[in-house]
Design a protein around this motif. Sequence first.
Motif, short mmCIF file in Angstrom:
data_model
loop_
_atom_site.label_atom_id
_atom_site.label_comp_id
_atom_site.label_asym_id
_atom_site.label_seq_id
_atom_site.Cartn_x
_atom_site.Cartn_y
_atom_site.Cartn_z
N SER A 77 -3.39 -10.12 0.29
CA SER A 77 -2.92 -9.39 -0.88
C SER A 77 -3.76 -8.13 -1.11
N ILE A 78 -5.07 -8.23 -0.92
CA ILE A 78 -5.92 -7.04 -1.06
C ILE A 78 -5.52 -5.98 -0.04
N LEU A 79 -5.36 -6.41 1.24
CA LEU A 79 -4.99 -5.46 2.29
C LEU A 79 -3.66 -4.80 2.00
N LEU A 80 -2.69 -5.63 1.55
CA LEU A 80 -1.36 -5.10 1.24
C LEU A 80 -1.45 -4.06 0.13
N GLY A 81 -2.21 -4.40 -0.94
CA GLY A 81 -2.37 -3.47 -2.05
C GLY A 81 -2.97 -2.15 -1.58
N LEU A 82 -4.01 -2.24 -0.71
CA LEU A 82 -4.67 -1.02 -0.23
C LEU A 82 -3.71 -0.20 0.62
N VAL A 83 -2.98 -0.88 1.54
CA VAL A 83 -2.05 -0.16 2.41
C VAL A 83 -1.01 0.58 1.58
N LEU A 84 -0.51 -0.10 0.51
CA LEU A 84 0.49 0.55 -0.34
C LEU A 84 -0.11 1.75 -1.08
N MET A 85 -1.33 1.56 -1.62
CA MET A 85 -1.90 2.61 -2.47
C MET A 85 -2.28 3.84 -1.67
N VAL A 86 -2.68 3.64 -0.39
CA VAL A 86 -3.05 4.77 0.45
C VAL A 86 -1.86 5.71 0.66
N GLN A 87 -0.64 5.14 0.61
CA GLN A 87 0.55 5.95 0.88
C GLN A 87 0.97 6.83 -0.31
N PHE A 88 0.19 6.77 -1.41
CA PHE A 88 0.61 7.52 -2.59
C PHE A 88 0.47 9.04 -2.36
#
Lengths: 424, 166
Positions: free
Chosen positions: A306-317
């Motif tokens: 879940s942490i990795l997923l959150g980071l991957v999503l947020m980097v794409q902002f």
Amino acid sequence: MFPNNPLLEPFLIIIAKVILIPVIVLNLIPLLIWMERKVSAYIQDRRGPNRANILGVRLAGMILNFADVVKLLTKEEFFPTGANRFYFVLAPGLVFFIYVITTAIIPFADVLKIGEFTMSFQVADLNVGVLYLFSMASLAVYGVMLAGWSSNNKYSLLGGLRASSQMISYEITMGLSIVTLFMMSGSVSLNDIIHYQSENPLYWNMIQQPLAFILFLIATFAETNRNPFDLPEGESELVAGYHVEYSSMKFALFFMGEYAAIIVASSVLAALFLGGWQVPFLSTQALIDNAVFFLNVIGKVFGVVSILLGLVLMVQFRPGRYKDARDFEVLILGIPALAVGIFASYFFFTQGIYDMPDWAPPVFAASVQFVTFITKVILFCFFFIWVRWTLPRFRYDQLMSFGWKGMIPASLVNLFLVSARMMF
Amino acid sequence: MQLAFFYFFSGLSILSALFVIFFRNTLSAAIALVVTLFGVACLFGLLEAHFLAAMQVLVYAGAVMVLFLFVIMLMNLGREELLKIKLAFLGIIGVITGVCLAILLVTRFMGLSAPLLSLDLGVEYGTVKSVGKLLFGEYLIPFELTSILLLVAIIGAITLARKPQS
């Protein structure tokens, strides 16, 4: 009152199951429609649905399903001239209803035992088992036939007739190919067949009975009217087949009925050939005994993922990418994922759960088995979609001669071989 | 509860059986026959004959009646064409056959009662296993003879339907 039901469950639990299990199956339908759109898009080198959003949240196109619902509910209801209104309205409901009631015998997990209390995760553990499923599924032909006939349209009539002849022809192969499974496990009840397959993937019927598996798989494709056997809907010849005259919610019922049929077929395939709810290498008892260990492992893995997923999503902002609310979707989804991940990792890495009340391990085992079963079902659903967007369609006479001259003799040979192996 | 189901399903089958006779539309009559067969299957289910119930739906409602509908839809018989088909003495023959059947059924099943509600039949009754044991044990020869009869009928049908090869 039910001499064949050894469990004798409380009335409330029966009612809950009758409501919940169809709801689970119905909720898989939008997921499947989304999968169909995305998989077809990526197979054809497209991106698929990515516009419809609620406050910028698109969930990779999943929100398009809501737009579909609104569209289908508000569209004009159309009755063609000379249509028989009664059968015209009855047909889509019949198709949908029949596929939903076939879910009654699908076991989603092993029988739950907490002390004296027992509960099975299937609405009815009938001793006729799979035969109930076949007999109900054979009634689905009527919906298709009546739809074709009552539309007063020659294309839809031809589509309905094609569908019904195809379904009758492939039902024979379907029945004959799984007689071998009944012979091996000595029962026609789905739960007994799953128990017989055990938790070792080498003993699953897919490995043990490869010919029966292939025959049954092909027959289910024909039964659900899916490509390469979707002749009833052959666009190039019949416009859209038996539902060509249908609009609004009546069309939606056919559409949902098709996906419900795929889900039922996938569940039966998973139960008969892929060990059903059996978790690979872990029996129900092993799951219950090691519940604490597995729960902590799952918790830790969930936290990290879940942490990795959150980071991957947020980097794409990227502000200004679409210049509307969709810009913030990655943040709306990413920040909660990160927060949940951090919380779960903190909890499971520092404390973890070590004290469990008596009822918890069996419930944990049942939920793991439930997730395993759903995963297998979705795997087969994906296979259905994958085949549809890969293979071309048969010609109608090829379909019939393949069914009668290829599939039925093959299933008889399979039956003979397995009986010979069991005898000697 | 079982009694309520019994009355519901028997009412359903009798009502739809009447519809089979009184509907002018052939397709509606055929659909009513499907409902009748389904109702009878439900009655079998209430009598704990689960295997028989499943087979009744699978074979009669699911396969035989589909072929009936097939023929009706393909020929698309209208009302006028149906009225033309009239055989002499059809009514008289029908009445005689019906009365004979009724007498037979009433005299045969008068004193019998169905194992509803109270009778203890054991767990095995009506299951696939027990029916299979009866069919392939005690009634093996009648069962095999029936299958030969069906085979002969299939071969006959194919020979009749086949185009003569010149």
